[in-house]
Design a protein around this motif. Structure first.
Motif, PDB file in Angstrom:
ATOM      1  N   UNK A  36      -4.371  -8.331  12.741  1.00 58.95           N
ATOM      2  CA  UNK A  36      -4.829  -7.205  12.185  1.00 58.95           C
ATOM      3  C   UNK A  36      -3.640  -6.606  11.347  1.00 58.95           C
ATOM      4  N   UNK A  37      -2.725  -6.402  12.013  1.00 55.54           N
ATOM      5  CA  UNK A  37      -1.534  -5.516  11.185  1.00 55.54           C
ATOM      6  C   UNK A  37      -1.191  -6.490  10.164  1.00 55.54           C
ATOM      7  N   UNK A  38      -1.083  -7.749  10.395  1.00 55.89           N
ATOM      8  CA  UNK A  38      -0.550  -8.811   9.277  1.00 55.89           C
ATOM      9  C   UNK A  38      -1.353  -8.765   8.100  1.00 55.89           C
ATOM     10  N   UNK A  39      -2.890  -8.572   8.412  1.00 52.39           N
ATOM     11  CA  UNK A  39      -3.875  -8.249   6.981  1.00 52.39           C
ATOM     12  C   UNK A  39      -3.549  -7.317   6.577  1.00 52.39           C
ATOM     13  N   UNK A  40      -3.418  -6.365   7.149  1.00 55.89           N
ATOM     14  CA  UNK A  40      -3.229  -4.881   6.440  1.00 55.89           C
ATOM     15  C   UNK A  40      -1.906  -4.630   5.764  1.00 55.89           C
ATOM     16  N   UNK A  41      -1.075  -5.409   5.905  1.00 54.34           N
ATOM     17  CA  UNK A  41       0.492  -5.185   5.489  1.00 54.34           C
ATOM     18  C   UNK A  41       0.876  -6.363   4.437  1.00 54.34           C
ATOM     19  N   UNK A  42       0.064  -6.871   3.991  1.00 55.06           N
ATOM     20  CA  UNK A  42       0.357  -7.759   2.854  1.00 55.06           C
ATOM     21  C   UNK A  42       0.974  -7.001   1.594  1.00 55.06           C
ATOM     22  N   UNK A  43       1.708  -7.679   0.938  1.00 56.83           N
ATOM     23  CA  UNK A  43       2.411  -6.834  -0.273  1.00 56.83           C
ATOM     24  C   UNK A  43       2.772  -7.967  -1.333  1.00 56.83           C
ATOM     25  N   UNK A  44       3.084  -7.723  -2.426  1.00 56.59           N
ATOM     26  CA  UNK A  44       3.143  -8.470  -3.430  1.00 56.59           C
ATOM     27  C   UNK A  44       4.719  -8.567  -4.077  1.00 56.59           C
ATOM     28  N   UNK A  45       5.502  -9.571  -3.968  1.00 56.90           N
ATOM     29  CA  UNK A  45       6.762  -9.722  -4.569  1.00 56.90           C
ATOM     30  C   UNK A  45       6.757  -9.193  -5.925  1.00 56.90           C
ATOM     31  N   UNK A  46       6.001  -9.759  -6.600  1.00 57.93           N
ATOM     32  CA  UNK A  46       5.980  -9.731  -8.045  1.00 57.93           C
ATOM     33  C   UNK A  46       5.517  -8.100  -8.680  1.00 57.93           C
ATOM     34  N   UNK A  47       4.535  -7.695  -7.933  1.00 61.11           N
ATOM     35  CA  UNK A  47       3.797  -6.317  -8.324  1.00 61.11           C
ATOM     36  C   UNK A  47       4.362  -5.143  -7.737  1.00 61.11           C
ATOM     37  N   UNK A  48       4.779  -5.214  -6.485  1.00 65.85           N
ATOM     38  CA  UNK A  48       5.209  -4.123  -5.810  1.00 65.85           C
ATOM     39  C   UNK A  48       6.653  -3.744  -5.707  1.00 65.85           C
ATOM     40  N   UNK A  49       7.511  -4.741  -6.384  1.00 63.31           N
ATOM     41  CA  UNK A  49       8.933  -4.592  -6.415  1.00 63.31           C
ATOM     42  C   UNK A  49       9.341  -4.595  -7.871  1.00 63.31           C
ATOM     43  N   UNK A  50      10.123  -3.544  -7.997  1.00 64.14           N
ATOM     44  CA  UNK A  50      10.437  -3.450  -9.633  1.00 64.14           C
ATOM     45  C   UNK A  50      11.876  -4.326  -9.768  1.00 64.14           C
ATOM     46  N   UNK A  51      11.531  -5.674 -10.199  1.00 66.36           N
ATOM     47  CA  UNK A  51      12.763  -6.242 -10.400  1.00 66.36           C
ATOM     48  C   UNK A  51      13.921  -6.197 -11.715  1.00 66.36           C
ATOM     49  N   UNK A  52      13.006  -5.114 -12.157  1.00 61.19           N
ATOM     50  CA  UNK A  52      14.122  -4.730 -13.698  1.00 61.19           C
ATOM     51  C   UNK A  52      15.240  -3.871 -13.077  1.00 61.19           C
ATOM     52  N   UNK A  53      15.343  -3.469 -11.875  1.00 63.13           N
ATOM     53  CA  UNK A  53      16.458  -2.610 -11.311  1.00 63.13           C
ATOM     54  C   UNK A  53      17.791  -3.297 -11.373  1.00 63.13           C
ATOM     55  N   UNK A  54      18.567  -2.535 -11.971  1.00 66.04           N
ATOM     56  CA  UNK A  54      20.140  -3.110 -12.048  1.00 66.04           C
ATOM     57  C   UNK A  54      20.933  -2.896 -10.664  1.00 66.04           C
TER      58      UNK A  54
END
Ligand SMILES: [Fe+2]
Ligand SMILES: [Fe+2]
Length: 313
Positions: free
Chosen positions: A23-41
């Protein structure tokens, strides 16, 4: 293999602790492309933002002689090596999770493994992006890690795939991620590693719960093979952490630097601390037998046997 051997007809989710982790795993999904700001230097001198005393050669004669450019190069190679090894480990974890999802007996464990497959896919995506976009160097798998992963993935015993990946490799990886979260001064790195660390804590907990049950019912002859596997795996990982492959690409002598790392008190302290989660977990699973104890004594990590289990997942 006949379908009846592959599939269970029991659709009850019987293991409460595993169901909670699912249950925890289902609730804790996140998205590498959307949730992380890859433009960070990231800081070109120190992309992971880690303090120098976390480097294996910190305080050695070699480190003291290096100028600013030399130290920058060492940080870059040490971090690129570490992230490359983590990336290879994540891909192996994805393969092991797929194996567990297809072969675990109970449905609760099977569903946990299915969510782990998605977690590991996300970790492969994240570390591949980090290495490819933020570092100019990457490294192949170390010889020692390759041997351990091969034994873990190809074992015909499902519990040994579980033990090698979820306990040995993930236990070590989790301690490394915790160090990065604790010491990195870079908010981007801290956030990324914290997210991955939370996923890994669940995998580590699933491995511990399933294996505690399996090993409490296993005969002493069968357990001997597992003791041997833990002893060899722990020694291999301790050696692996010396990062011997980074010296030649920088123009240093591999042998001299490898020796320097092994002689350094700083390096031993760092490598020992990486075992802080693994040792109490092995104790909990009933595998801290005289054979395994001898290995932990040789590695000087036996002190961690008195540590409580970290149950946060
Ligand atoms: Fe992972
Ligand atoms: Fe994992």
């Amino acid at each position: 293999m006949p379908v009846d051997a592959l599939m269970s007809t029991d659709y009850e989710l019987r293991e409460l602790a595993l169901n909670n982790l699912y249950e925890k795993a289902k609730a804790a999904q996140w998205d590498v492309a959307k949730d992380i700001d890859w433009s960070t230097e990231l800081d070109a001198d120190n992309p992971l933002g880690m303090p120098d005393p976390t480097l294996l050669i910190y305080g050695t004669q070699l480190w003291d002689k290096l100028d600013a450019a030399g130290r920058r190069e060492v940080r870059h190679h040490a971090q690129a090596w570490l992230l490359s090894q983590i990336l290879h480990g994540e891909q192996a974890a994805l393969i092991c999770a797929a194996k567990l999802a297809s072969a675990e007996e109970g449905l609760s464990a099977r569903l946990c493994a299915a969510t782990q497959m998605m977690d590991e896919a996300r970790h492969v995506e994240a570390y591949a992006k980090l290495v490819n976009e933020k570092f100019s160097t990457s490294y192949p798998m170390s010889k020692s890690l390759k041997g351990l992963l091969e034994d873990t993935i190809t074992s015909t015993h499902l519990d040994m795939t579980n033990l090698g990946m979820q306990v040995l490799v993930e236990g070590i990886a989790l301690s490394i991620f915790q160090s990065v979260v604790a010491y990195s001064t870079d908010p981007f790195i801290k956030d990324l590693f914290s997210r991955i660390q939370r996923d890994e804590s669940r995998h580590f907990a699933v491995g511990r719960i399933t294996l505690c049950r399996v090993y409490s019912e296993m005969s002493s002859t069968e357990l001997k093979e597992r003791e041997e596997f833990v002893s060899e795996g722990a020694s291999v990982l301790y050696e692996h952490l010396c990062a011997d492959d980074i010296w030649e690409p920088m123009g240093f002598s591999k042998e001299a630097c490898a020796q320097m790392v092994r002689d350094s008190e700083v390096s031993s302290t760092i490598r020992r601390s990486i075992f802080r989660r693994l040792v109490p977990t092995i104790r909990e699973m009933g595998l801290l037998t005289p054979r395994v104890r001898r290995t932990f004594e040789q590695l000087d990590v036996i002190d961690y046997e008195v540590m409580p289990l970290s149950l946060n997942a």
